[in-house]
Design an enzyme around this catalytic site. Structure first.
Site, PDB file in Angstrom:
ATOM      1  N   ARG A 104      89.450 -35.809 -21.331  1.00 52.38           N
ATOM      2  CA  ARG A 104      90.623 -34.953 -21.550  1.00 52.38           C
ATOM      3  C   ARG A 104      91.909 -35.669 -21.195  1.00 52.38           C
ATOM      4  O   ARG A 104      92.985 -35.330 -21.700  1.00 52.38           O
ATOM      5  CB  ARG A 104      90.458 -33.622 -20.814  1.00 52.38           C
ATOM      6  N   GLU A 121      80.264 -36.110  -5.508  1.00 52.29           N
ATOM      7  CA  GLU A 121      79.663 -35.265  -4.485  1.00 52.29           C
ATOM      8  C   GLU A 121      78.234 -35.746  -4.179  1.00 52.29           C
ATOM      9  O   GLU A 121      77.845 -35.868  -3.026  1.00 52.29           O
ATOM     10  CB  GLU A 121      79.660 -33.823  -4.994  1.00 52.29           C
TER      11      GLU A 121
HETATM   12  P1  AMP Z   1      87.947 -35.580  -9.081  1.00 54.27           P
HETATM   13  O1  AMP Z   1      87.588 -37.024  -9.231  1.00 54.27           O
HETATM   14  O2  AMP Z   1      87.052 -34.859  -8.109  1.00 54.27           O
HETATM   15  O3  AMP Z   1      89.411 -35.375  -8.786  1.00 54.27           O
HETATM   16  O4  AMP Z   1      87.626 -34.868 -10.454  1.00 54.27           O
HETATM   17  C1  AMP Z   1      88.503 -34.993 -11.493  1.00 54.27           C
HETATM   18  C2  AMP Z   1      87.799 -35.213 -12.804  1.00 54.27           C
HETATM   19  O5  AMP Z   1      86.747 -34.294 -13.003  1.00 54.27           O
HETATM   20  C3  AMP Z   1      88.776 -35.022 -13.928  1.00 54.27           C
HETATM   21  O6  AMP Z   1      88.545 -36.014 -14.908  1.00 54.27           O
HETATM   22  C4  AMP Z   1      88.492 -33.630 -14.430  1.00 54.27           C
HETATM   23  O7  AMP Z   1      88.540 -33.592 -15.828  1.00 54.27           O
HETATM   24  C5  AMP Z   1      87.110 -33.287 -13.931  1.00 54.27           C
HETATM   25  N1  AMP Z   1      87.070 -32.021 -13.200  1.00 54.27           N
HETATM   26  C6  AMP Z   1      86.755 -31.848 -11.891  1.00 54.27           C
HETATM   27  N2  AMP Z   1      86.736 -30.574 -11.548  1.00 54.27           N
HETATM   28  C7  AMP Z   1      87.054 -29.878 -12.659  1.00 54.27           C
HETATM   29  C8  AMP Z   1      87.216 -28.480 -12.955  1.00 54.27           C
HETATM   30  N3  AMP Z   1      87.019 -27.529 -12.041  1.00 54.27           N
HETATM   31  N4  AMP Z   1      87.570 -28.142 -14.205  1.00 54.27           N
HETATM   32  C9  AMP Z   1      87.752 -29.090 -15.151  1.00 54.27           C
HETATM   33  N5  AMP Z   1      87.615 -30.407 -14.936  1.00 54.27           N
HETATM   34  C10 AMP Z   1      87.266 -30.811 -13.711  1.00 54.27           C
END
Ligand code: AMP
Length: 172
Positions: A59, A96
């Site tokens: 995205r 995680e």
């Molecule tokens: P993070 O690395 O934990 O910050 O996760 C971010 C990545 O995971 C991004 O590329 C987001 O598109 C996806 N992502 C994580 N959580 C969500 C969520 N609740 N809704 C949509 N996309 C998410």
């Protein structure tokens, strides 16, 4: 509340039980909403000299490519393993459970290029920090990071260790 915020839909238990997925597809499908969202994401960076937007699969490609046009820059993709055809650098980051890695073409950016990192959602921040590491390994100058949505409860901002500004258009 922006007039387009309601176009981001919560999908509970996707992709796994307990996760509330922020689905931006209704926003992307709405001409005025999409344009307003891109304008809001671009606004903090209008005065920056930028050479490229670096967008994260997948995205981050959609928002990042639109932002690149809005900010009059090129676009560079950061992708999941096995997708980029030429030589890449890779950066592993913790999830995680387990780990994942992101790749960038080794010749994607000239030394000193000024870039903006873009993704749709900031959760724990690991994805954007991995993209930051890749850009720095290519000796790019990173002006900042832009996300459409920041999920406060997941602590990405508290954990943000990169010495660059992080701009979120919407916070939940
Ligand atoms: P993070 O690395 O934990 O910050 O996760 C971010 C990545 O995971 C991004 O590329 C987001 O598109 C996806 N992502 C994580 N959580 C969500 C969520 N609740 N809704 C949509 N996309 C998410």
């Amino acid at each position: 509340m922006t007039h387009w915020q309601h176009l981001i839909r919560d999908v509970p238990d996707f992709p796994k039980p307990g996760i509330v997925f922020k689905d931006i597809t209704p926003l992307l499908a709405d001409r005025d909403g999409f344009a307003a969202a891109i304008e809001a994401m671009a606004a903090p960076w209008r005065e920056e000299r930028l050479d490229a937007v670096v967008g994260i699969e997948s995205r981050g490609f959609i928002l990042g490519a639109a932002l690149a046009l809005a900010l009059d820059t090129g676009f560079v993709p950061v992708r999941k393993p096995g997708k980029l055809p030429a030589r890449t650098l890779s950066q592993t980051y913790a999830l995680e459970y387990g780990s994942d890695s992101l790749h960038i073409h080794a010749d994607a950016l000239p030394v000193g290029a000024r870039v903006l990192l873009v993704d749709d959602v900031l959760a724990t921040g690991g994805t954007l920090l991995a993209a930051y590491a890749l850009a720095r390994r290519l000796e790019a100058e990173v002006a900042g990071a832009a996300v459409l949505v920041e999920l406060d409860a997941l602590g990405g901002r508290a954990r943000w260790s990169a010495p660059i500004p992080l701009e979120a258009t919407l916070r939940y």
